[in-house]
Motif scaffolding. Sequence first.
Motif, PDB file in Angstrom:
ATOM      1  N   SER A 110      27.871   0.671  20.890  1.00  0.00           N
ATOM      2  CA  SER A 110      28.600   0.970  21.772  1.00  0.00           C
ATOM      3  C   SER A 110      27.934   0.506  23.126  1.00  0.00           C
ATOM      4  N   ALA A 111      26.678   0.264  23.025  1.00  0.00           N
ATOM      5  CA  ALA A 111      25.933  -0.285  24.321  1.00  0.00           C
ATOM      6  C   ALA A 111      26.464  -1.515  24.915  1.00  0.00           C
ATOM      7  N   HIS A 112      26.935  -2.387  23.789  1.00  0.00           N
ATOM      8  CA  HIS A 112      27.735  -3.788  24.333  1.00  0.00           C
ATOM      9  C   HIS A 112      29.161  -3.868  24.006  1.00  0.00           C
ATOM     10  N   THR A 113      29.909  -2.780  23.214  1.00  0.00           N
ATOM     11  CA  THR A 113      31.058  -3.047  22.926  1.00  0.00           C
ATOM     12  C   THR A 113      31.642  -1.417  23.042  1.00  0.00           C
ATOM     13  N   PRO A 114      32.773  -1.259  23.930  1.00  0.00           N
ATOM     14  CA  PRO A 114      33.402   0.081  23.806  1.00  0.00           C
ATOM     15  C   PRO A 114      34.181   0.508  22.425  1.00  0.00           C
ATOM     16  N   VAL A 115      33.795   1.721  22.232  1.00  0.00           N
ATOM     17  CA  VAL A 115      34.419   2.412  20.876  1.00  0.00           C
ATOM     18  C   VAL A 115      35.239   3.374  21.425  1.00  0.00           C
ATOM     19  N   TYR A 116      36.333   3.371  20.680  1.00  0.00           N
ATOM     20  CA  TYR A 116      37.338   4.501  20.979  1.00  0.00           C
ATOM     21  C   TYR A 116      37.701   5.089  19.427  1.00  0.00           C
ATOM     22  N   PHE A 117      37.544   6.474  19.757  1.00  0.00           N
ATOM     23  CA  PHE A 117      37.828   7.438  18.461  1.00  0.00           C
ATOM     24  C   PHE A 117      39.022   8.419  18.721  1.00  0.00           C
ATOM     25  N   LEU A 118      39.816   8.366  17.220  1.00  0.00           N
ATOM     26  CA  LEU A 118      40.838   9.176  17.313  1.00  0.00           C
ATOM     27  C   LEU A 118      40.560   9.955  15.821  1.00  0.00           C
ATOM     28  N   HIS A 119      40.763  11.349  15.989  1.00  0.00           N
ATOM     29  CA  HIS A 119      40.412  12.191  14.863  1.00  0.00           C
ATOM     30  C   HIS A 119      41.447  12.054  13.769  1.00  0.00           C
ATOM     31  N   GLY A 120      40.821  11.976  12.494  1.00  0.00           N
ATOM     32  CA  GLY A 120      41.740  12.146  11.258  1.00  0.00           C
ATOM     33  C   GLY A 120      41.571  13.356  10.789  1.00  0.00           C
ATOM     34  N   ASN A 121      42.298  13.401   9.467  1.00  0.00           N
ATOM     35  CA  ASN A 121      42.342  14.912   8.921  1.00  0.00           C
ATOM     36  C   ASN A 121      40.966  15.175   8.281  1.00  0.00           C
ATOM     37  N   ARG A 122      40.123  14.165   8.151  1.00  0.00           N
ATOM     38  CA  ARG A 122      38.628  14.632   7.510  1.00  0.00           C
ATOM     39  C   ARG A 122      37.652  15.070   8.506  1.00  0.00           C
ATOM     40  N   ASP A 123      37.694  14.438   9.958  1.00  0.00           N
ATOM     41  CA  ASP A 123      36.827  14.562  10.886  1.00  0.00           C
ATOM     42  C   ASP A 123      37.681  15.147  12.349  1.00  0.00           C
ATOM     43  N   PHE A 124      38.541  15.892  11.924  1.00  0.00           N
ATOM     44  CA  PHE A 124      38.983  16.703  13.235  1.00  0.00           C
ATOM     45  C   PHE A 124      38.263  17.567  13.996  1.00  0.00           C
ATOM     46  N   LEU A 125      37.231  17.783  13.318  1.00  0.00           N
ATOM     47  CA  LEU A 125      36.178  18.893  14.038  1.00  0.00           C
ATOM     48  C   LEU A 125      35.065  18.134  14.626  1.00  0.00           C
ATOM     49  N   LEU A 126      34.943  16.847  15.178  1.00  0.00           N
ATOM     50  CA  LEU A 126      34.223  15.889  15.613  1.00  0.00           C
ATOM     51  C   LEU A 126      34.478  16.233  17.026  1.00  0.00           C
ATOM     52  N   GLY A 127      33.394  16.685  17.851  1.00  0.00           N
ATOM     53  CA  GLY A 127      33.676  16.993  19.153  1.00  0.00           C
ATOM     54  C   GLY A 127      32.925  16.378  20.181  1.00  0.00           C
ATOM     55  N   PRO A 128      32.660  16.668  21.384  1.00  0.00           N
ATOM     56  CA  PRO A 128      32.256  16.228  22.515  1.00  0.00           C
ATOM     57  C   PRO A 128      30.838  15.798  22.252  1.00  0.00           C
ATOM     58  N   ALA A 129      29.975  16.725  21.644  1.00  0.00           N
ATOM     59  CA  ALA A 129      28.527  16.180  21.582  1.00  0.00           C
ATOM     60  C   ALA A 129      28.519  14.985  20.530  1.00  0.00           C
ATOM     61  N   ALA A 130      29.126  15.028  19.482  1.00  0.00           N
ATOM     62  CA  ALA A 130      28.919  14.012  18.371  1.00  0.00           C
ATOM     63  C   ALA A 130      29.583  12.786  19.010  1.00  0.00           C
ATOM     64  N   LEU A 131      30.578  12.818  19.907  1.00  0.00           N
ATOM     65  CA  LEU A 131      31.085  11.742  20.440  1.00  0.00           C
ATOM     66  C   LEU A 131      30.148  10.915  21.432  1.00  0.00           C
ATOM     67  N   ASN A 132      29.419  11.792  22.218  1.00  0.00           N
ATOM     68  CA  ASN A 132      28.443  11.337  23.092  1.00  0.00           C
ATOM     69  C   ASN A 132      27.195  10.637  22.214  1.00  0.00           C
ATOM     70  N   ALA A 133      26.937  11.385  21.290  1.00  0.00           N
ATOM     71  CA  ALA A 133      25.959  10.704  20.382  1.00  0.00           C
ATOM     72  C   ALA A 133      26.142   9.357  19.639  1.00  0.00           C
TER      73      ALA A 133
END
Length: 277
Positions: A95-118
């Motif tokens: 992500s340092a050189h290419t933007p990454v966009y994430f949309l939750h699925g049914n397995r990782d719907f609990l992925l939150g702001p801290a993980a997005l940032n990491a």
Amino acid sequence: MTTAHTDRFADLIAPAGWQAVDFMSDLHLQSGEPETFDTWTRYLRSPASQRGDALFILGDLFEVWIGDDVLSAHATTSAEPLFWRACAAELHAFSAHTPVYFLHGNRDFLLGPAALNACGMHGLSDPTVLAFLGQRWLLSHGDELCLADTDYMRFRAQVRTPEWQRSFLAQPLARREGIARDMRTQSEARKRSTGHDPNLWADVDTAAARDWLQRADAHTLIHGHTHRPATHALGEGGLQRVVLSDWDLRAAPPRAEVLRLDAQGLRRLPLASEPTP
């Protein structure tokens, strides 16, 4: 007409400099399947000329996600937290050189702001409209449109509530790991009951998909979840839905695919190769 109700059609306007974007979903990354991880990291580390100007991950990047605190946990009952941290590090470097966009699925719907940032990812709401190349493209994981899967829809309605999520995340990490294992065992048992054949699983409801597209003023829905990569015409008006491939490097033949959108249109780019004897 039965529909999946939503009033959430967020817009993302692509920067003028973008010439191509890549989509992937349903990698189900887990430590027990290193072949998938290796293929994925080869994509992330490939030359910029071989990738799009942005990467969209439309859900189920991970086989399971039990809370962002797994990225800082030191004592757990499984090897998964170390693996998740390795995945986050790969994404953050990418992500340092290419933007990454994430949309939750049914397995990782609990992925939150801290993980997005990491991971260096930008979170998207489901669905989101991408304005790119003079057209509007509707992006979704797709599970909300599988209306015939009534058991799952009831489960989804329960676990997406803030109350359920607060209660689950308040439990000790070891307890959450055990619950996740139980859920995966139940999911595998359900798959075995249909012979692991995705064609026997509930599919996206055509009427609901058309309704979303019409209200979003878009002509193409891009989604994952069903593990049935294909392009489906949705009747008059040129509406269509394009289904992303799942990733399974142990399948015969192995599956791993990126969907690229550029001036040439939508193209499927296989990343998997036949295993060497």
